[in-house]
Write a protein that holds these residues in place. Structure first.
Motif, PDB file in Angstrom:
ATOM      1  N   GLY A  54      12.666 -14.105   3.748  1.00 41.87           N
ATOM      2  CA  GLY A  54      11.571 -14.077   2.779  1.00 41.87           C
ATOM      3  C   GLY A  54      11.575 -12.783   2.005  1.00 41.87           C
ATOM      4  N   ALA A  55      10.937 -12.800   0.843  1.00 44.13           N
ATOM      5  CA  ALA A  55      10.904 -11.596   0.015  1.00 44.13           C
ATOM      6  C   ALA A  55       9.794 -11.735  -1.007  1.00 44.13           C
ATOM      7  CB  ALA A  55      12.236 -11.408  -0.693  1.00 44.13           C
ATOM      8  N   THR A  56       9.552 -10.653  -1.719  1.00 52.31           N
ATOM      9  CA  THR A  56       8.507 -10.658  -2.729  1.00 52.31           C
ATOM     10  C   THR A  56       8.997  -9.927  -3.966  1.00 52.31           C
ATOM     11  OG1 THR A  56       6.226 -10.041  -3.225  1.00 52.31           O
ATOM     12  CG2 THR A  56       7.472  -8.539  -1.840  1.00 52.31           C
ATOM     13  N   PHE A  57       8.502 -10.366  -5.123  1.00 54.88           N
ATOM     14  CA  PHE A  57       8.794  -9.671  -6.384  1.00 54.88           C
ATOM     15  C   PHE A  57       7.700  -8.671  -6.719  1.00 54.88           C
ATOM     16  CE2 PHE A  57      11.428 -13.458  -7.069  1.00 54.88           C
ATOM     17  CZ  PHE A  57      12.581 -12.874  -7.558  1.00 54.88           C
ATOM     18  N   VAL A  58       6.461  -8.944  -6.278  1.00 52.76           N
ATOM     19  CA  VAL A  58       5.330  -8.087  -6.651  1.00 52.76           C
ATOM     20  C   VAL A  58       4.503  -7.790  -5.425  1.00 52.76           C
ATOM     21  CG1 VAL A  58       5.222  -8.881  -9.005  1.00 52.76           C
ATOM     22  CG2 VAL A  58       3.949 -10.108  -7.267  1.00 52.76           C
TER      23      VAL A  58
ATOM     24  N   ASN B 210       0.818  -1.218   0.000  1.00 50.65           N
ATOM     25  CA  ASN B 210       0.000   0.000   0.000  1.00 50.65           C
ATOM     26  C   ASN B 210       0.852   1.267   0.000  1.00 50.65           C
ATOM     27  OD1 ASN B 210      -2.544  -1.352   0.049  1.00 50.65           O
ATOM     28  ND2 ASN B 210      -2.252  -1.741   2.245  1.00 50.65           N
ATOM     29  N   GLU B 211       2.039   1.160  -0.548  1.00 52.38           N
ATOM     30  CA  GLU B 211       2.923   2.319  -0.666  1.00 52.38           C
ATOM     31  C   GLU B 211       2.897   2.825  -2.106  1.00 52.38           C
ATOM     32  OE1 GLU B 211       6.425   1.718   2.526  1.00 52.38           O
ATOM     33  OE2 GLU B 211       6.320   0.169   0.993  1.00 52.38           O
ATOM     34  N   SER B 212       3.200   4.066  -2.270  1.00 58.72           N
ATOM     35  CA  SER B 212       3.105   4.734  -3.562  1.00 58.72           C
ATOM     36  C   SER B 212       3.963   4.049  -4.630  1.00 58.72           C
ATOM     37  CB  SER B 212       3.541   6.194  -3.411  1.00 58.72           C
ATOM     38  OG  SER B 212       3.729   6.797  -4.663  1.00 58.72           O
ATOM     39  N   ASN B 213       3.364   3.797  -5.780  1.00 63.84           N
ATOM     40  CA  ASN B 213       4.128   3.264  -6.898  1.00 63.84           C
ATOM     41  C   ASN B 213       5.238   4.224  -7.323  1.00 63.84           C
ATOM     42  OD1 ASN B 213       3.036   0.657  -7.608  1.00 63.84           O
ATOM     43  ND2 ASN B 213       1.179   1.689  -8.309  1.00 63.84           N
ATOM     44  N   LEU B 214       4.959   5.514  -7.207  1.00 64.78           N
ATOM     45  CA  LEU B 214       5.972   6.502  -7.549  1.00 64.78           C
ATOM     46  C   LEU B 214       7.144   6.435  -6.573  1.00 64.78           C
ATOM     47  CD1 LEU B 214       6.348   8.612  -9.736  1.00 64.78           C
ATOM     48  CD2 LEU B 214       5.394  10.322  -8.156  1.00 64.78           C
ATOM     49  N   MET B 215       6.834   6.150  -5.292  1.00 63.66           N
ATOM     50  CA  MET B 215       7.896   5.987  -4.304  1.00 63.66           C
ATOM     51  C   MET B 215       8.771   4.791  -4.654  1.00 63.66           C
ATOM     52  SD  MET B 215       9.046   4.028  -1.568  1.00 63.66           S
ATOM     53  CE  MET B 215       7.599   3.087  -1.087  1.00 63.66           C
TER      54      MET B 215
END
Length: 229
Positions: A225-229, A162-167
């Protein structure tokens, strides 16, 4: 190690290391896609000495990643942090290489292999920005994600967590800038100020991160752990 500023510093150090190895040994320290292309190119030319340098860089990078994986697993099983140990190792190894290089005790290609080993360890240990995968030793993925999030920002304001795509686009562009800045400054320092100063600069940056991680009241290690998307 998941702070935005840390990603910039690590990418900056990668740029410094690449500037040194490319200038002195005509190989890349971190960008193994470039080395693999050089392997094929030099194989076709039957240019055997540079061919083996490129092969060695790829193998050294892989061995560095494997060694780092062993260190991380062993420390995590024992309930210990691994970040400080890896950063201090990077700092010490680059300092030793810089000193020996100034003294001209060992050939540059050998040092380039050691730097590729260091880069492999760095890439394996530190590759997240608050849970999101990124690259601080190879930037093809970073370029892709920077422009992807920039494009997504035109359609939707919020993205990952839920963080800004621009960020998020800014995070990846910052890493790219750090990588390019390290390469530019490293080349300038070695060619115009003092040879091997790029390595000492990277070593100082790793020292600063290591001290910060050691003094941190919270766990400095990247979260599992991590995420790509």
């Amino acid at each position: 190690m998941e702070y935005k500023g840390v990603g910039f510093i690590l990418a900056f150090c990668s740029g410094l290391m690449n500037a040194w190895t490319f200038y002195h040994a005509q190989t890349f320290a971190t960008v193994q896609s470039g080395n693999v292309v050089q392997i094929g190119y030099r194989l076709a030319q039957a240019d055997w000495t540079p061919f083996w340098y490129s092969v060695g860089a790829v193998l050294a990078f892989g061995l560095g990643s494997a060694a780092c994986g062993f260190v991380m697993t062993d420390n995590l099983k024992a309930g210990h942090r691994f970040t400080s140990a890896i950063l201090w190792c990077e700092c010490v190894l680059l300092t030793v290489i810089g000193i020996l290089s100034v003294l001209k005790i060992v050939d540059y290609p050998i040092f380039a292999l050691i730097i590729s080993f260091i880069a492999g360890a760095q890439g394996n240990a530190f590759h997240k920005d608050h849970g999101m995968l990124y690259g601080n030793v190879a930037v093809t993925f970073v370029v892709q994600m920077a422009f992807n999030f920039l494009a997504q920002s035109f359609f939707k304001k919020d993205g990952i967590h839920n963080e800004s795509n621009l960020m998020w686009a800014g995070v990846f562009f910052l890493v790219l800038f750090g990588f390019a800045l390290g390469g530019a400054i490293g080349a300038f320092l070695d060619m115009n100020v003092f040879d091997n100063l790029s390595l000492f600069t990277a070593s100082a940056a790793f020292m600063g991160l290591a001290i910060s991680a050691t003094r941190s009241r919270t766990d400095a290690d990247p979260a599992p752990g991590a995420t790509f998307v």
